[in-house]
Structures are given as C-alpha cells and as structure tokens.
Write a protein that holds these residues in place. Structure first.
Motif, short mmCIF file in Angstrom:
data_model
loop_
_atom_site.label_atom_id
_atom_site.label_comp_id
_atom_site.label_asym_id
_atom_site.label_seq_id
_atom_site.Cartn_x
_atom_site.Cartn_y
_atom_site.Cartn_z
N LYS A 215 2.59 -1.23 -7.36
CA LYS A 215 3.88 -1.91 -7.27
C LYS A 215 4.90 -1.07 -6.47
N ASP A 216 4.59 0.22 -6.30
CA ASP A 216 5.48 1.07 -5.51
C ASP A 216 5.21 0.97 -4.01
N VAL A 217 4.16 0.21 -3.65
CA VAL A 217 3.75 0.10 -2.25
C VAL A 217 4.35 -1.16 -1.63
N PHE A 218 5.00 -0.98 -0.48
CA PHE A 218 5.51 -2.15 0.24
C PHE A 218 4.40 -2.81 1.05
N LEU A 219 3.63 -1.99 1.78
CA LEU A 219 2.56 -2.54 2.61
C LEU A 219 1.39 -1.57 2.67
N ALA A 220 0.19 -2.10 2.44
CA ALA A 220 -1.05 -1.33 2.62
C ALA A 220 -2.00 -2.20 3.43
N MET A 221 -2.51 -1.63 4.54
CA MET A 221 -3.40 -2.39 5.42
C MET A 221 -4.63 -1.57 5.74
N LEU A 222 -5.78 -2.24 5.77
CA LEU A 222 -7.02 -1.61 6.18
C LEU A 222 -7.24 -1.90 7.66
N GLU A 223 -7.23 -0.85 8.48
CA GLU A 223 -7.39 -1.02 9.90
C GLU A 223 -8.87 -1.03 10.29
N ALA A 224 -9.14 -1.44 11.55
CA ALA A 224 -10.52 -1.63 11.99
C ALA A 224 -11.34 -0.35 11.93
#
Length: 232
Positions: A215-224
């Motif tokens: 909940k403390d994370v605004f954005l998390a993305m898995l890149e290629a």
C-alpha cells in the motif's frame, strides 16, 4: 423549460439550460470524433485538420452564444463528420487525388532547393525539425522527407547510425511492454498471474527495496528485461 428556445436559441436561457446545451454539444463532439476514427485524432491529412478546426469553432460558438441554434449546431457537427469519413475513404482509395504527396527535401545528402521553396520550408524550419529528430549535422543525413501530414522523416547515412546489438554480436534483448504489478497501492492480481508470478515473489522484490507494505507503493512495473521498477 421552453424547449423551443432551448433548441433554437434565446436571449434569456437559464444557467441550467446553457450548461445542458454545452453538455449535449460536448457529447456530440465525442460521438463525431469516434465516428471519424483514429485518422481524425491523429490529424494525418489536410481535410482532417479542417474538420477538427471547424467542429471545435462551431461548438465553441454554440456553447457561448445562447441565441445560436443547438439543432443547427448538431446537424453541422455530424455533417462535418460524415464528409470527413467520406473524404477519408476516398483518401484511402485515391491518396494522390485527395491528399498531398510526400516531398523529398534532401536526397543523397544534398538539399533540394526547389523542393524547399515549393513546400515553403525555410532553412530554420528544417534545421529545427531535424534537431527534434536528433539529427544535428546535415553531413550525417542521407534523406529527408516532408510527409503529407506535415512531419519530417529523417534517414541517416550508414556511418552515422548507432551500432546495434546484432552488429556487436550481442544476444538480442527481449522487447515487450512493461506490466503494471501495483498501482496506487493496489496489487494487480491478474497481471501478476499472467506473468506466472505470485504475491510471495512480489513481496520479496518489495523487500529488496526496503518496502514492507504494498500500500506504500504508488507504481510497480515489471519491465521486459526482468527489472522491477518501483516508485513510492
């Protein structure tokens, strides 16, 4: 409410009536734009630009002037859209008749002065567009094309092109769109499962960044390339 005055215009329309007229026109613009498709949004030909400018101006006048006819405005909006769809169809069938052709401004590293004059492209305009394309030196450029929609395409000489991984005998890097795992504190379980991952793996990745709660994370993305980008 006097519906005749509402549709045909009047001097003493209420704030509610004016607001409702604006909403109706706005919805009509959205529908007309959807009807015209991606070509209109991209404005990739002259008639697309004229239709966009005409429709916006027309809608603005109807929204501001209470005495203007809403009925006439709606008819003209959809008439504009219909004509644009028809012209776009003709543009696909006979592109050289409806729209402009691409113009070559430089060929084999030589500026074509006649093409520049005929296209009304000044040297400052050209150099500015080239800088936006990352082409700062004319000596590095082989071909420059002025596209029908007003943008400039640049083809650099072979010796000015950057080295590729293939030329350096390096293995290719995977190319794919990044996948959102967390947005605004909420884990996207569907994306996580589609990537063959689970919450345990995600918690481990967050822990490596010193984060204990998603909940403390605004954005998390898995890149290629397997990198997890995290922004709190």
């Amino acid at each position: 409410m006097d519906w005749k005055s509402f549709m045909e215009g009047g001097k003493h329309l209420s704030i509610f009536a004016l607001s409702l007229r604006a909403i109706i026109l706005y919805i009509a613009l959205i529908i007309a734009t959807r009807m015209m498709g991606h070509r209109q949004v991209g404005i990739i030909s002259g008639h697309n630009y004229l239709v966009a400018a005409g429709i916006v101006s027309l809608a603005a006048i109807r929204m501001i002037n209470p005495e203007s006819s809403l009925t006439a405005g709606l008819i003209i909006v959809f008439a504009y859209a219909g004509v644009n769809i028809l012209l776009s169809y003709f543009d696909i069938k006979w592109p050289n008749v409806i729209d402009r052709k691409p113009v070559i401004l430089m060929k084999d590293g030589i500026l074509l002065k006649r093409s520049l004059f005929d296209s009304h492209v000044t040297l400052d305009n050209l150099l500015g567009q080239l800088r936006l394309k990352g082409a700062h030196n004319l000596s590095e450029i082989d071909t420059v094309v002025l596209e029908p929609y007003g943008k400039i395409s640049v083809i650099k000489k072979l010796e000015a092109l950057p080295l590729t991984r293939k030329q350096m005998n390096l293995p290719p890097k995977p190319v794919a769109l990044p996948t959102i795992l967390i947005y605004n504190g909420k884990i996207d379980e569907n994306n996580l499962h589609q990537m063959g991952l689970d919450s345990t793996w995600l918690k481990k990745k967050l822990g490596e960044k010193g984060i204990t709660d998603s909940k403390d994370v605004f954005l998390a993305m898995l890149e290629a390339n397997g990198t997890v980008y995290i922004s709190v």
